[in-house]
Scaffold this motif. Structure first.
Motif, PDB file in Angstrom:
ATOM      1  N   GLN A 112       0.829  -1.225   0.000  1.00 11.91           N
ATOM      2  CA  GLN A 112       0.000   0.000   0.000  1.00 11.91           C
ATOM      3  C   GLN A 112       0.857   1.266   0.000  1.00 11.91           C
ATOM      4  O   GLN A 112       0.419   2.303  -0.471  1.00 11.91           O
ATOM      5  CB  GLN A 112      -0.947   0.017   1.216  1.00 11.91           C
ATOM      6  CG  GLN A 112      -2.098  -0.935   1.044  1.00 11.91           C
ATOM      7  CD  GLN A 112      -3.100  -0.940   2.185  1.00 11.91           C
ATOM      8  OE1 GLN A 112      -4.135  -1.561   2.060  1.00 11.91           O
ATOM      9  NE2 GLN A 112      -2.808  -0.293   3.289  1.00 11.91           N
ATOM     10  N   ASP A 122      -5.726  -2.494   7.958  1.00 12.57           N
ATOM     11  CA  ASP A 122      -5.809  -3.086   6.614  1.00 12.57           C
ATOM     12  C   ASP A 122      -4.453  -2.919   5.937  1.00 12.57           C
ATOM     13  O   ASP A 122      -3.907  -1.813   5.919  1.00 12.57           O
ATOM     14  CB  ASP A 122      -6.897  -2.331   5.829  1.00 12.57           C
ATOM     15  CG  ASP A 122      -7.146  -2.915   4.440  1.00 12.57           C
ATOM     16  OD1 ASP A 122      -6.571  -3.959   4.100  1.00 12.57           O
ATOM     17  OD2 ASP A 122      -7.941  -2.288   3.695  1.00 12.57           O
ATOM     18  N   ASP A 138      -4.077  -9.527   0.707  1.00 10.26           N
ATOM     19  CA  ASP A 138      -4.731  -8.346   1.298  1.00 10.26           C
ATOM     20  C   ASP A 138      -5.677  -8.815   2.397  1.00 10.26           C
ATOM     21  O   ASP A 138      -6.507  -9.699   2.154  1.00 10.26           O
ATOM     22  CB  ASP A 138      -5.515  -7.646   0.170  1.00 10.26           C
ATOM     23  CG  ASP A 138      -6.115  -6.303   0.554  1.00 10.26           C
ATOM     24  OD1 ASP A 138      -5.948  -5.875   1.711  1.00 10.26           O
ATOM     25  OD2 ASP A 138      -6.750  -5.690  -0.329  1.00 10.26           O
ATOM     26  N   GLU A 171     -14.505  -8.239   1.569  1.00  9.62           N
ATOM     27  CA  GLU A 171     -14.132  -7.293   2.627  1.00  9.62           C
ATOM     28  C   GLU A 171     -15.298  -6.413   3.080  1.00  9.62           C
ATOM     29  O   GLU A 171     -15.244  -5.189   2.974  1.00  9.62           O
ATOM     30  CB  GLU A 171     -12.958  -6.437   2.169  1.00  9.62           C
ATOM     31  CG  GLU A 171     -13.059  -5.857   0.747  1.00  9.62           C
ATOM     32  CD  GLU A 171     -11.820  -5.038   0.388  1.00  9.62           C
ATOM     33  OE1 GLU A 171     -11.467  -4.131   1.152  1.00  9.62           O
ATOM     34  OE2 GLU A 171     -11.210  -5.316  -0.671  1.00  9.62           O
ATOM     35  N   GLU A 174     -11.532  -8.545   6.173  1.00  6.42           N
ATOM     36  CA  GLU A 174     -11.194  -8.863   4.779  1.00  6.42           C
ATOM     37  C   GLU A 174     -10.235 -10.041   4.715  1.00  6.42           C
ATOM     38  O   GLU A 174      -9.261 -10.089   5.457  1.00  6.42           O
ATOM     39  CB  GLU A 174     -10.501  -7.647   4.127  1.00  6.42           C
ATOM     40  CG  GLU A 174      -9.902  -7.930   2.751  1.00  6.42           C
ATOM     41  CD  GLU A 174      -9.137  -6.749   2.165  1.00  6.42           C
ATOM     42  OE1 GLU A 174      -8.656  -5.895   2.952  1.00  6.42           O
ATOM     43  OE2 GLU A 174      -9.013  -6.692   0.932  1.00  6.42           O
TER      44      GLU A 174
HETATM   45 CO    CO Z   1      -7.452  -4.378   2.110  1.00  8.88          CO
END
Ligand code: CO
Ligand code: MF3
Length: 249
Positions: free
Chosen positions: A57, A94, A105, A201, A232
């Motif tokens: 990310q 997250d 993820d 998610e 998620e």
């Molecule tokens: Co995510």
């Protein structure tokens, strides 16, 4: 086009997912009153680097952190900051792990210290809804079956589902086709096939489903100030049914 992954590629994503799951496990013990989301973010970044992985990310569309940290009425994409968490807060962390170019993820919501029964009920229901959705991630089903299962469960428990953020295909990029809505009609949408890898998610709000954007340009907040939770997983659709690549031991 939905990319189909080979067993070997799914194995690689599973390795990324295992690191992610182990990191969440470690977080579950660390998240206590007084810790800041910046400290959590730095822990995650270090943890991934120690395992030879990268926080995907960071730098994604200009996002500056390894994790998104969303507290209480923050719906998602909250920015880590230096404000200590308080007893009774709920926090969603997250993040996306990149191991040798393959991604996983997973977001998880945590209670900070002793939380109110209503907060615990929200967390339980949102997590349960994720697993209801995963049950339907089977070859031969359609993508609407996943949303239908989650929506039906939210209605039963009296929570609303945020519509603006959805699950997605994942592989070498965070966001691939297909879109995975958390509401839907049975037997609608694309057919699920062996080798598809998706995230599921769901975000549940205590109050209205509506959101507003924070002034930082990233954080989404509940419109009515009510609490919001999210769980998620990254899930591979296989001949043996769904395999959760980010399952915590
Ligand atoms: Co995510
Ligand atoms: N992990 C998020 C998802 O589930 C992606 C966040 S993108 C970021 O899709 F830029 F906010 F990090």
């Amino acid at each position: 086009m939905v990319e189909i992954k080979s067993d070997k590629q799914i194995e690689k994503m599973k390795l990324a997912g295992t690191i992610l799951a182990e990191c969440h496990k470690a977080l579950s013990k660390m998240i206590l009153p007084g810790i800041t989301t910046t400290e959590i973010d730095q822990f995650v970044e270090r943890f991934l680097h120690e395992r030879g992985a990268k926080p995907e990310q960071k730098g994604y569309m200009g996002y500056p952190f390894a994790t998104c940290s969303s507290v209480n009425n923050e719906v998602c994409h909250g920015l880590p900051n230096r404000k200590p968490l308080k007893n009774g807060d709920i926090l969603t962390v997250d993040f996306v792990v990149n191991l040798d170019g393959w991604l996983a993820d997973s977001a998880w919501s945590y209670g900070v210290g002793k939380i109110a029964p209503e907060s615990q009920r929200l967390l339980n229901a949102t997590k349960k809804a994720l697993y209801k959705g995963i049950e339907h991630a089977q070859p031969g089903n359609r993508i609407g079956d996943i949303g239908y299962a989650i929506e039906t469960y939210a209605n039963k428990k009296g929570y609303s589902i945020v519509r603006e953020f959805i699950g997605h295909g994942i592989g070498r990029k965070i966001h691939e086709e297909p879109q995975v809505h958390h509401v839907g009609e049975r037997n609608s949408g694309i057919k699920l096939k062996e080798g598809m890898v998706i995230t599921i998610e769901p975000i549940f709000n205590q109050g209205l489903p509506f959101i507003t954007m924070g002034s930082d340009g990233w954080t989404a907040l509940t419109f009515d100030g009510s609490l919001s939770a999210q769980y998620e997983h990254t899930v591979a659709i296989t001949r043996n049914g769904p395999i959760i690549l980010t399952e915590q031991a």
